[in-house]
Design a protein around this motif. Sequence first.
Motif, short mmCIF file in Angstrom:
data_model
loop_
_atom_site.label_atom_id
_atom_site.label_comp_id
_atom_site.label_asym_id
_atom_site.label_seq_id
_atom_site.Cartn_x
_atom_site.Cartn_y
_atom_site.Cartn_z
N ARG A 194 16.56 9.00 0.45
CA ARG A 194 15.86 8.20 -0.56
C ARG A 194 16.79 7.91 -1.73
N ILE A 195 16.76 6.66 -2.17
CA ILE A 195 17.65 6.21 -3.25
C ILE A 195 16.88 6.26 -4.57
N SER A 196 17.55 6.73 -5.60
CA SER A 196 16.94 6.82 -6.91
C SER A 196 16.74 5.43 -7.51
N GLU A 197 15.63 5.27 -8.25
CA GLU A 197 15.32 3.98 -8.88
C GLU A 197 16.31 3.60 -9.96
N ILE A 198 17.09 4.57 -10.46
CA ILE A 198 18.01 4.28 -11.55
C ILE A 198 19.45 4.21 -11.07
N HIS A 199 19.66 4.06 -9.74
CA HIS A 199 21.01 3.85 -9.25
C HIS A 199 21.41 2.40 -9.52
N PRO A 200 22.64 2.14 -9.94
CA PRO A 200 23.03 0.76 -10.28
C PRO A 200 22.89 -0.23 -9.13
N HIS B 239 0.84 -1.19 0.00
CA HIS B 239 0.00 0.00 0.00
C HIS B 239 0.88 1.24 0.00
N GLY B 240 0.36 2.30 -0.57
CA GLY B 240 1.06 3.58 -0.52
C GLY B 240 2.20 3.65 -1.52
N GLN B 241 2.93 4.74 -1.45
CA GLN B 241 4.06 4.95 -2.36
C GLN B 241 5.25 4.12 -1.91
N ASN B 242 5.86 3.47 -2.86
CA ASN B 242 7.01 2.62 -2.54
C ASN B 242 8.31 3.36 -2.83
N SER C 62 10.66 -13.56 -4.35
CA SER C 62 10.50 -13.22 -5.77
C SER C 62 9.23 -12.41 -5.99
N LEU C 63 8.15 -12.77 -5.30
CA LEU C 63 6.91 -12.00 -5.43
C LEU C 63 7.11 -10.56 -4.97
N GLN C 64 7.82 -10.38 -3.86
CA GLN C 64 8.10 -9.01 -3.39
C GLN C 64 8.96 -8.26 -4.40
N PHE C 65 9.93 -8.94 -4.98
CA PHE C 65 10.80 -8.29 -5.96
C PHE C 65 10.02 -7.84 -7.19
N TRP C 66 9.09 -8.68 -7.67
CA TRP C 66 8.30 -8.32 -8.86
C TRP C 66 7.41 -7.12 -8.58
N VAL C 67 6.82 -7.07 -7.40
CA VAL C 67 6.00 -5.90 -7.05
C VAL C 67 6.87 -4.66 -6.99
N ASP C 68 8.06 -4.79 -6.42
CA ASP C 68 8.99 -3.67 -6.34
C ASP C 68 9.41 -3.20 -7.73
N VAL C 69 9.65 -4.13 -8.63
CA VAL C 69 10.02 -3.78 -10.00
C VAL C 69 8.88 -3.03 -10.68
N TYR C 70 7.66 -3.51 -10.49
CA TYR C 70 6.51 -2.83 -11.11
C TYR C 70 6.38 -1.40 -10.61
N THR C 71 6.50 -1.19 -9.30
CA THR C 71 6.38 0.16 -8.76
C THR C 71 7.51 1.06 -9.25
N CYS C 72 8.69 0.50 -9.44
CA CYS C 72 9.82 1.30 -9.96
C CYS C 72 9.55 1.74 -11.39
#
Length: 545
Positions: free
Chosen positions: A328-334, A195-198, A398-408
Amino acid sequence: MRVQHTLDPAAHQTKRKKEQPLNSRSTKRTRTAEGRRNANTEAPKRLRKANAEEDRELKRARSETNKNNTRDNVGDNNRTRTSTSANRKPWNFGRPTYKCQYCKALLWCEERLNSNKGTTTPSFGICCKQGKIDLPPLRGPPPYLRNLLRSEGQDSVNFKENIRSYNSMFSFTSIGGAVDKEINTRKGPYVFRLHGQNYHHIGTLLPQGTDKPRFAQLYIYNTENEVENKISASRRNDNKSTVDPNIVKELKIMLDDNNILAKTFRMARDRFQEGDYHDYTLRILGKRNGTHNLPSASEVAALVVRDPTGESEGRDIVVEYKNMEPQRISEIHPKFMSMQYPLLFPYGEDGFKLEIPYKKTKGGTNSRKYVMLLDYYAFYLQQRPDQGMLLLKSGHLSLQFWVDVYTCIEQNRLNWIRHNQGKLRTELYSGLQDAIERGDTRIEQVGKRIIVPSSFTGGRRNKAQYLQDAFAICRWAGYPDLFITFTCNAKWPEIQYMLDEAGGGQKPADRPDIVDRVFMIKLKELMRDIKEKKYFGETVASKSH
């Protein structure tokens, strides 16, 4: 089935009724004496013979009718049973037997581009865009992590059940969204819902005052009791987890030996133990020479003197000693994903970063120069025989990672929209004159308005556009005749075929990516049956969503 016969029994009954008055008394009185004698002698014989012949013909007709009706009924039942059994048999498009000729991803033939054409040399676009995306394969996990995921012992079962807790112990950053923990209290497959902004935050190198260490601080502060500190920090987030201290200890040794980020923070710990480095900060570099390599600790980060007036260069992660708000870390940091998921990236590999060029292919044209965030993760979330499968076979993590990828990906799109309002011609939507007409004459009430275009999936204008398209179709073609809801069966054999290829005893709930792909293949085939094969007749208009 309705059958018509040449000899109708009802017609014979009518005929007999018409002939019966010939034998009545009123008719006999009007005849002559000779006629009366002939009627009394010859007519009864002739009538009885005719009546008998008619009775035989009537019985024959009735018998033939019954035979034909029985034969027709049996035929109808056989055809109905055959057609029903044929319709009940689901369409099975088989195992994934094709590999992309460029990236070797395992795919179904039905996922090819231009699916209406031949299949001699199919080309695919969901993996590498026909060779335009060329990225190095992911490495296999270290032996200890591989054994935990593959074996069926007690340690392996405990690790799989609590893999998210184990990952949280060793992660360097925190996740910003609120995880819904109530959804998994009921029956059904495991679901990770946010929920909310990731966003991902990283704190200081050392805790302040009496605060207990968390996340990256556990690599530096009180490392003599690091295992106990990690377990204590994990239980604050999830009291139900039953982690094993021996597994935590072995994972710590594994990451210290292999993970480049763990080595970086251990380097900072050693420097702090040698002297007073309160004025130093740890800078994790965001831009380096080379692409997708595994650099040394000195190339990843640097311990530099703190400059109160200076700012970080580019998108570097600056970790202060103390007295700093979470950054806060940028989504495009390596290192964005490597810092959040050390068990999925046990070597601390680089992730997505800007300016990864497309590969030039023969006869291909690229409208863009660089790989997008969606293209990057679509490439790595594929099954390949020569690539590590940690991103696909780590269960709940893996499910958490996929949700994180989608929000990014969504956040990256929204950021682009925010900073490119001029290219979207937002002056057509609102401007200073519109604000004045609304009565917003005070500067502090006007503010800055961000216009989200209809091309953004899920946005307000996107939904309104779909609604208007549907209204336009109904106005031109009339109200729809079919409103079809198509659902997915998790027991479809094609899903199990791909799970068998992956190995590891996974269930459909562990691989929603496979379920989605099979669902889309069958949905497209259903639309092809309706529109092209015309099973329901000629299709005038259709709308898929």
